[in-house]
Design a protein around this motif. Structure first.
Motif, short mmCIF file in Angstrom:
data_model
loop_
_atom_site.label_atom_id
_atom_site.label_comp_id
_atom_site.label_asym_id
_atom_site.label_seq_id
_atom_site.Cartn_x
_atom_site.Cartn_y
_atom_site.Cartn_z
N ASN A 18 -8.01 17.31 -2.35
CA ASN A 18 -6.60 17.25 -2.78
C ASN A 18 -6.10 15.82 -2.97
N ASN A 19 -6.74 14.86 -2.30
CA ASN A 19 -6.23 13.48 -2.28
C ASN A 19 -5.93 12.91 -3.66
N ALA A 20 -6.90 13.00 -4.57
CA ALA A 20 -6.74 12.38 -5.89
C ALA A 20 -5.58 13.00 -6.66
N GLY A 21 -5.48 14.32 -6.63
CA GLY A 21 -4.39 15.01 -7.33
C GLY A 21 -3.03 14.71 -6.71
N PHE A 22 -3.01 14.65 -5.39
CA PHE A 22 -1.75 14.34 -4.72
C PHE A 22 -1.30 12.91 -5.03
N LEU A 23 -2.26 11.97 -5.05
CA LEU A 23 -1.92 10.59 -5.40
C LEU A 23 -1.39 10.53 -6.83
N ALA A 24 -2.03 11.25 -7.74
CA ALA A 24 -1.55 11.29 -9.13
C ALA A 24 -0.12 11.82 -9.18
N ALA A 25 0.17 12.85 -8.39
CA ALA A 25 1.53 13.41 -8.36
C ALA A 25 2.54 12.36 -7.90
N ALA A 73 0.84 -1.19 0.00
CA ALA A 73 0.00 0.00 0.00
C ALA A 73 0.88 1.24 0.00
N LEU A 74 0.25 2.35 -0.30
CA LEU A 74 0.91 3.64 -0.37
C LEU A 74 0.08 4.63 0.43
N ARG A 75 0.75 5.58 1.08
CA ARG A 75 0.00 6.65 1.74
C ARG A 75 0.78 7.94 1.69
N LEU A 76 0.04 9.04 1.69
CA LEU A 76 0.62 10.37 1.79
C LEU A 76 0.92 10.63 3.26
N THR A 77 2.04 11.25 3.55
CA THR A 77 2.38 11.52 4.95
C THR A 77 2.62 12.99 5.25
N ALA A 78 2.92 13.79 4.23
CA ALA A 78 3.15 15.21 4.49
C ALA A 78 2.96 16.03 3.21
N ASN A 79 2.52 17.25 3.42
CA ASN A 79 2.38 18.22 2.34
C ASN A 79 3.24 19.41 2.74
N GLY A 80 4.34 19.61 2.04
CA GLY A 80 5.29 20.65 2.40
C GLY A 80 4.71 22.05 2.46
N GLU A 81 3.65 22.30 1.74
CA GLU A 81 3.05 23.62 1.72
C GLU A 81 1.90 23.73 2.73
N GLY A 82 1.54 22.64 3.37
CA GLY A 82 0.37 22.63 4.22
C GLY A 82 -0.85 22.31 3.39
#
Length: 143
Positions: A97-104, A49-58
């Motif tokens: 934001n989730n979908a776009g961040f995952l695409a990134a 699995a994959l997960r987002l853990t931080a967004n540098g810009e907030g």
């Protein structure tokens, strides 16, 4: 309510062994900061699995684990150019934001399953060998 959420998130985190951490640039040229993500292996089943853990810009995003099998299933359905919103069903929680961040993250050099559609900034295409690349991600968990 917040105590329960924290306990649940901790329990979910403990059931995965993180084997890779990386960073990805956001898709929008106007966004600053990097996204940080982790690849993990579910301790009981061994599924990845994959997960987002931080967004540098907030800004809001979900830290929930997304099974690579679920990402695979969505990519398999894409015949041509597609938007980030195809990933929305993967998230149980709500930030847009989730979908776009995952695409990134999926575009990032370390993951590299999709690429920018040359005609439109926020559209994507699967690499011709994306399924092989997905298999290669699994080998990272064996190191």
């Amino acid at each position: 309510m917040s105590k329960k959420k924290v306990a649940t998130e901790a329990a979910v985190t403990e059931s995965y062994t993180v084997f890779y951490r990386g960073e990805a640039e956001k898709i929008s040229p106007y966004s600053k900061g990097l996204l940080t993500y982790e690849l993990g292996k579910e301790d009981e089943t061994g599924s990845l699995a994959l997960r987002l853990t931080a967004n540098g810009e907030g800004g809001l995003f979900s830290r929930e684990w997304i099974a690579l099998d679920a990402i695979h299933a969505i990519l398999e359905q894409q015949q041509d150019s597609f938007p980030s919103r195809v990933f929305r069903p993967l998230f149980g929680q709500g930030s847009t934001n989730n979908a776009g961040f995952l695409a990134a993250v999926l575009r990032s050099p370390d993951i590299c399953l999709i690429e920018a559609d040359s005609s439109r900034l926020f559209m994507h295409r699967c690499y011709a060998d994306w399924q092989h690349r997905m298999t290669q991600l699994a080998t990272l968990s064996q190191d």
